[in-house]
Write an enzyme that holds these catalytic residues in place. Structure first.
Site, PDB file in Angstrom:
ATOM      1  N   GLY A 195      26.363   0.716   0.094  1.00 43.84           N
ATOM      2  CA  GLY A 195      25.228  -0.126  -0.292  1.00 43.84           C
ATOM      3  C   GLY A 195      23.939   0.324   0.361  1.00 43.84           C
ATOM      4  CG  ASN A 196      20.518  -0.483  -1.218  1.00 41.03           C
ATOM      5  OD1 ASN A 196      19.873  -1.530  -1.122  1.00 41.03           O
ATOM      6  ND2 ASN A 196      21.056  -0.090  -2.371  1.00 41.03           N
ATOM      7  NE  ARG A 197      19.167   0.281   7.174  1.00 38.31           N
ATOM      8  CZ  ARG A 197      19.822  -0.159   8.252  1.00 38.31           C
ATOM      9  NH1 ARG A 197      19.848  -1.449   8.511  1.00 38.31           N
ATOM     10  NH2 ARG A 197      20.455   0.683   9.039  1.00 38.31           N
ATOM     11  CB  SER A 198      17.285  -3.448  -1.375  1.00 36.28           C
ATOM     12  OG  SER A 198      16.371  -4.214  -2.128  1.00 36.28           O
TER      13      SER A 198
END
Length: 396
Positions: free
Chosen positions: A203-206
């Site tokens: 995933g990512n930090r958004s």
């Protein structure tokens, strides 16, 4: 600024107390104007104590001050929350009979309605016609949320969360134009997740903060808004339809479906470029040896697909906006991405530790396919949203 908070007779009237608090704690002077029926749910002393101003429902109180004219004339914003079907009908037809309806008729400032009623009432052709009339006249009518209603009923008609109504009102108070009235827009928000096993994912930090800001601002500017939310843990933006997804494949399907007939698509979500080739059906256990490598496959490029479909078929969104989160060579990478993706605008911002993701502020350069660029300095994410929609509106 001077705000008039109209409260009509629905069970959701108690939620307006929180909205009143948000206005007063932000430094606004608030005059509460309830209907007679609203006082059956929340009494006059409560409104007077929370606002610090006198409360009345009648045009005959304090006649020497001509309140049925003066209150509307002196307001910077009138917001009616909850707005019942009855009040919407009276406002659309220009009918008066109490202090709230006369205030609505004399107000020359922006007016926001936050409807709340049972689903059948909201979906009735008479209510839909009244809402259309009010919007044509320039009022902001926030579509109600979907959820639990009075009794056991569930469906569209629930009053949006007061903080979300407040955010739309803040956008109206800062003077956003109604340049998206009658337009349909799609906004993707958050970050996609690609499952490795039932527990882990890539995933990512958004956080979705920028996408939700874009959605709220579009609502305030009059648009019909659909949000494709990828793993966002935020309250739904007031007035927007929210479709929840997890993976890039789900995001692609939802965006392509929602973009049919849309005037603009803004791809603010952080989309995973790769996914595991294989997903384990059970949790991968740690062993004493080296872990098995995770082989990756490339995900579909949703932004490029939107541009390619429009170019090939001659139809699709009039304006396509992409986002590029970069850690270095920000503008060079952004210009390269703009050329490859076939979008009209590309919002390029630098990300990293303490930058952009999960923060209330942002800075970006908005690149245009015609070679122009606009820099938006560090500030609230609403500032960047305003800049994006102004550029989109100019191209519609």
């Amino acid at each position: 600024m001077k705000v008039v908070l109209g409260v009509s007779g629905g069970i959701a009237a108690y939620k307006a107390c929180e909205l009143l608090r948000l206005f007063t704690e932000s430094g606004h002077e608030v005059r509460v104007v309830p209907t007679r029926d609203a006082l059956r749910f929340v009494g006059e002393p409560t409104w007077a104590a929370l606002s610090g101003n006198p409360v009345s429902t009648e045009v005959w109180d304090d006649v020497h001050e001509v309140p049925h004219v003066r209150i509307g004339q002196g307001a910077d914003l009138v917001v009616v929350a909850p707005a019942t079907a009855d009040v919407l009908a009276k406002a659309a037809q220009g009918l008066t009979g109490d202090l709230l309806t006369t205030t609505l008729l004399t107000a020359r400032c922006p007016v926001v309605f936050a409807p709340a009623m049972h689903t059948e009432m909201w979906e009735h052709p008479a209510t839909r016609a009244n809402v259309a009339t009010l919007r044509e006249r320039g009022a902001v009518v926030i579509d109600p949320a979907s959820g639990r209603l009075t009794g056991a009923d569930t469906g569209p008609g629930r009053l949006p969360d007061p903080p979300e109504i407040f955010d739309v009102c803040r956008a109206v108070l800062r003077g956003v134009p109604r340049d998206l009235a009658g337009r349909r827009v799609v906004v993707s928000a958050g970050g996609t997740r690609e499952a490795i096993d039932p527990v882990r994912f890539i995933g990512n930090r958004s956080s979705g903060l920028q996408g939700y800001s874009l959605a709220r601002t579009a609502v305030a500017r009059g648009a019909e808004v659909t949000v494709i939310a990828a793993n966002v843990a935020l309250p739904d933006p007031a007035g927007a339809k929210v479709v929840r997804v997890e993976s890039t494949a789900e995001l692609r399907e939802a965006v392509l479906s929602a973009s049919d007939g849309a005037d603009a698509v803004v791809m603010a979500a952080a989309v995973a470029d790769f996914r595991p080739v294989a997903r384990s059906d059970s949790k991968i256990k740690k062993t004493s040896g080296e872990p098995e490598p995770i082989h990756l496959a490339e995900n579909p490029d949703i932004l490029a697909e939107l541009g390619a479909r429009r170019a090939a078929e001659g139809q699709g969104p009039s304006v396509i906006v992409g986002f590029a989160a970069e850690t270095d060579n920000v503008l060079a990478n952004g210009r390269d991405k703009l050329a490859r993706k076939g979008c009209d605008l590309l919002v390029v911002n630098q990300v990293g530790e303490g930058l952009a993701f999960g923060r209330p502020d942002n800075a970006a350069t908005i690149l245009s396919a015609d070679g122009a660029s606009a820099y938006v300095p560090l500030g609230p994410k609403d500032d960047l949203s305003d800049a994006v929609w102004s550029l989109v509106s100019a191209r519609l």
